[in-house]
Design an enzyme around this catalytic site. Structure first.
Site, PDB file in Angstrom:
ATOM      1  N   GLN A   1      -2.240  -4.390  -1.278  1.00 46.66           N
ATOM      2  CA  GLN A   1      -2.703  -4.957  -2.311  1.00 46.66           C
ATOM      3  C   GLN A   1      -3.342  -4.389  -2.644  1.00 46.66           C
ATOM      4  O   GLN A   1      -4.077  -3.687  -4.836  1.00 46.66           O
ATOM      5  CB  GLN A   1      -3.484  -5.965  -1.517  1.00 46.66           C
ATOM      6  CG  GLN A   1      -1.848  -7.334  -1.924  1.00 46.66           C
ATOM      7  CD  GLN A   1      -1.374  -7.473  -3.457  1.00 46.66           C
ATOM      8  OE1 GLN A   1      -1.371  -6.962  -4.113  1.00 46.66           O
ATOM      9  NE2 GLN A   1       0.313  -7.220  -2.804  1.00 46.66           N
TER      10      GLN A   1
ATOM     11  N   HIS B   1      -0.394 -11.465   5.372  1.00 45.05           N
ATOM     12  CA  HIS B   1       0.822 -10.781   4.740  1.00 45.05           C
ATOM     13  C   HIS B   1       2.110 -10.558   6.582  1.00 45.05           C
ATOM     14  O   HIS B   1       1.563 -10.117   7.325  1.00 45.05           O
ATOM     15  CB  HIS B   1       0.888  -9.127   4.195  1.00 45.05           C
ATOM     16  CG  HIS B   1       2.837  -9.417   3.261  1.00 45.05           C
ATOM     17  ND1 HIS B   1       3.805  -9.102   4.247  1.00 45.05           N
ATOM     18  CD2 HIS B   1       2.821 -10.065   2.386  1.00 45.05           C
ATOM     19  CE1 HIS B   1       4.044  -9.017   3.558  1.00 45.05           C
ATOM     20  NE2 HIS B   1       4.334  -9.462   2.116  1.00 45.05           N
TER      21      HIS B   1
ATOM     22  N   CYS C   1       4.453 -14.325   1.751  1.00 50.75           N
ATOM     23  CA  CYS C   1       4.579 -13.889   2.779  1.00 50.75           C
ATOM     24  C   CYS C   1       4.203 -14.004   3.905  1.00 50.75           C
ATOM     25  O   CYS C   1       3.605 -12.693   4.189  1.00 50.75           O
ATOM     26  CB  CYS C   1       5.552 -12.879   2.174  1.00 50.75           C
ATOM     27  SG  CYS C   1       6.904 -11.845   2.408  1.00 50.75           S
TER      28      CYS C   1
ATOM     29  N   LYS D   1       3.609  -0.808  -5.720  1.00 53.41           N
ATOM     30  CA  LYS D   1       2.363  -1.334  -5.685  1.00 53.41           C
ATOM     31  C   LYS D   1       0.937  -0.556  -6.614  1.00 53.41           C
ATOM     32  O   LYS D   1       0.904  -0.823  -7.493  1.00 53.41           O
ATOM     33  CB  LYS D   1       1.592  -2.391  -4.444  1.00 53.41           C
ATOM     34  CG  LYS D   1       2.967  -3.387  -3.878  1.00 53.41           C
ATOM     35  CD  LYS D   1       2.552  -3.971  -2.880  1.00 53.41           C
ATOM     36  CE  LYS D   1       3.050  -4.780  -1.716  1.00 53.41           C
ATOM     37  NZ  LYS D   1       3.821  -6.308  -3.084  1.00 53.41           N
TER      38      LYS D   1
ATOM     39  N   ASP E   1      -4.354  -2.935   6.226  1.00 54.41           N
ATOM     40  CA  ASP E   1      -3.409  -2.872   5.490  1.00 54.41           C
ATOM     41  C   ASP E   1      -3.833  -2.803   3.558  1.00 54.41           C
ATOM     42  O   ASP E   1      -4.247  -4.081   3.081  1.00 54.41           O
ATOM     43  CB  ASP E   1      -2.155  -3.709   5.613  1.00 54.41           C
ATOM     44  CG  ASP E   1      -1.730  -4.751   4.626  1.00 54.41           C
ATOM     45  OD1 ASP E   1      -1.382  -3.282   3.532  1.00 54.41           O
ATOM     46  OD2 ASP E   1      -0.736  -5.820   4.728  1.00 54.41           O
TER      47      ASP E   1
END
Length: 401
Positions: free
Chosen positions: A200, A120, A359, A223, A197
């Site tokens: 998600q 991303h 993105c 999220k 990261d």
């Protein structure tokens, strides 16, 4: 097979969606919020908002206690050794920028930073710009056809000059879990930091960053069924000690004069300014709500929906799934149909999905695609949502072909 969601009733937004004829399949962009989160935020503001830390009045003390209690909850959720390992941010993007600026002084010209080809923009641009500022080399790790980092290539590309490796836990485009343990070993063999990261990945199951081999782990509350403008940076003690402050102002300063200042250590040294107190309280409520649910039931429900989604996509001619999704989302392209046209037709039928490059422009350039249609699920999604989606998709395909 019918797959009802036992958690759907806890999310007031779906009553509104039903009234408006909306089928929400865009959870990877942002999740809806359970009533427990809405109630917690309302209660905080209704009883009187106040700034945290240092206040000598009851509202301030109450806000500080609630705010710091959330830090403890997040630490417990992530299996942290101490709540001091938890830094509040405004989201994943801010957390990654914090790291890029906070670690900058450790890099010298010729050093290398490795990322993957699927990142991303939030986990690409901070490192890209750091490389430009410090005359570093940004190394891009290629992918396998299934959509995971190619470990054979990674073992060759991560070498003596590598100082940091930054990888997404779960791809927001391909829906693939990444081999973090193996990549962590490659990074640590070179004494490089390993940044994950988790924007998600944190949503699907409980993940201990230490078990992933991470030095730093970042994610966003919005999220994880929590409000916007709240995020988390976790780092183990040695990693956090390597960071220099990147934003300056109130809260983070220990002592200040006109010509010089001293700053707090983590976490306070990285939380300049008035924090998003209400959003943090909402995150704590989201974690409380999630902790009360059966994790295995959630995982099984999401896996079953993913299987149903992929089976339906595979049954339709000309619909191609990018990579090999493993949970919660699928990105598709349709031969001969522009993704924007398809998204528009679905939107007119009340189907809320996302179209574009998500993105991740460089990834789509590598894939040779202009963009994709992404269908993403949450624990509140059910088989009726998919049935509505496929009916609308068939209608759109019939009109556009």
């Amino acid at each position: 097979m019918t797959l009802p969601s036992p958690w759907r009733a806890d999310f007031p937004a779906f009553s509104a969606f039903d009234e408006d004829g909306i089928t929400y399949l865009d959870t990877a962009a942002t999740a809806q919020k359970p009533k427990a989160v809405l109630d917690a935020i309302t209660a905080y503001y209704a009883r009187g908002a106040a700034n945290v830390h240092r206040a000598q009045h009851r509202p301030g003390e109450r806000a500080t206690q609630a705010y710091e209690a959330v830090r403890d909850k997040v630490g417990h959720w992530l299996g942290a050794s101490s709540s001091k390992e938890i830094v509040f941010t405004r989201g994943t993007t801010e957390g990654l920028n914090l790291l890029a600026y906070g670690l900058e002084h450790h890099f010298k010209p010729g050093d290398e930073i490795a990322i993957s080809a699927l990142e991303h923009h939030a986990n690409l641009l901070p490192w890209q710009q750091l490389a430009k500022r410090r005359d570093l080399k940004l190394v891009v790790l290629p992918l396998t056809p299934s959509g995971q980092v190619d470990l054979n290539s990674a073992s060759e590309l991560i070498g003596p000059c590598t100082r940091l490796v930054a990888i997404s836990q779960l791809s927001n485009v391909l829906g693939t879990w990444q081999p973090l343990a193996e990549l962590s070993r490659l990074a640590h063999d070179q004494d490089a930091w390993f940044v994950v990261d988790g924007a998600q990945g944190v949503v699907h199951g409980r993940h201990n960053p230490k078990d992933l081999g991470a030095d730093f782990y970042v994610f966003s509350g919005h999220k994880l069924y929590a409000p916007e403008a709240i995020g988390i940076l976790w780092g183990h003690a040695d990693a956090l000690a390597a960071l220099a402050p990147w934003q300056f102002g109130g809260e983070m300063v220990r002592n200040a004069d006109y010509q010089q200042a001293e700053f707090h250590a983590a976490p306070m040294g990285f939380e300049a300014g008035t924090p998003p107190v209400g959003a943090a309280i909402g995150l704590g409520a989201a974690l409380d709500w999630l902790s009360a649910q059966d994790e295995s039931s959630i995982f099984g429900h999401e896996q079953a929906l993913c299987v149903k989604l992929q089976a339906g996509l595979a049954a339709r001619d000309g619909v191609r799934v990018l990579g090999e999704p493993q949970i919660a989302l699928a990105s598709v392209v349709v031969d001969g149909i522009h993704v924007a046209d398809l998204s528009h037709m679905l939107g007119e039928q009340g189907i809320a999905v996302r179209a574009g490059n998500h993105c991740a422009m460089p990834l789509f350039k590598r894939l040779g695609e202009a963009g994709s249609l992404r269908i993403s699920l949450g624990l509140y999604s059910d088989s009726t949502d998919l049935e509505r989606f496929f009916m609308a998709l068939d209608n759109a395909l019939e009109l556009l072909r």
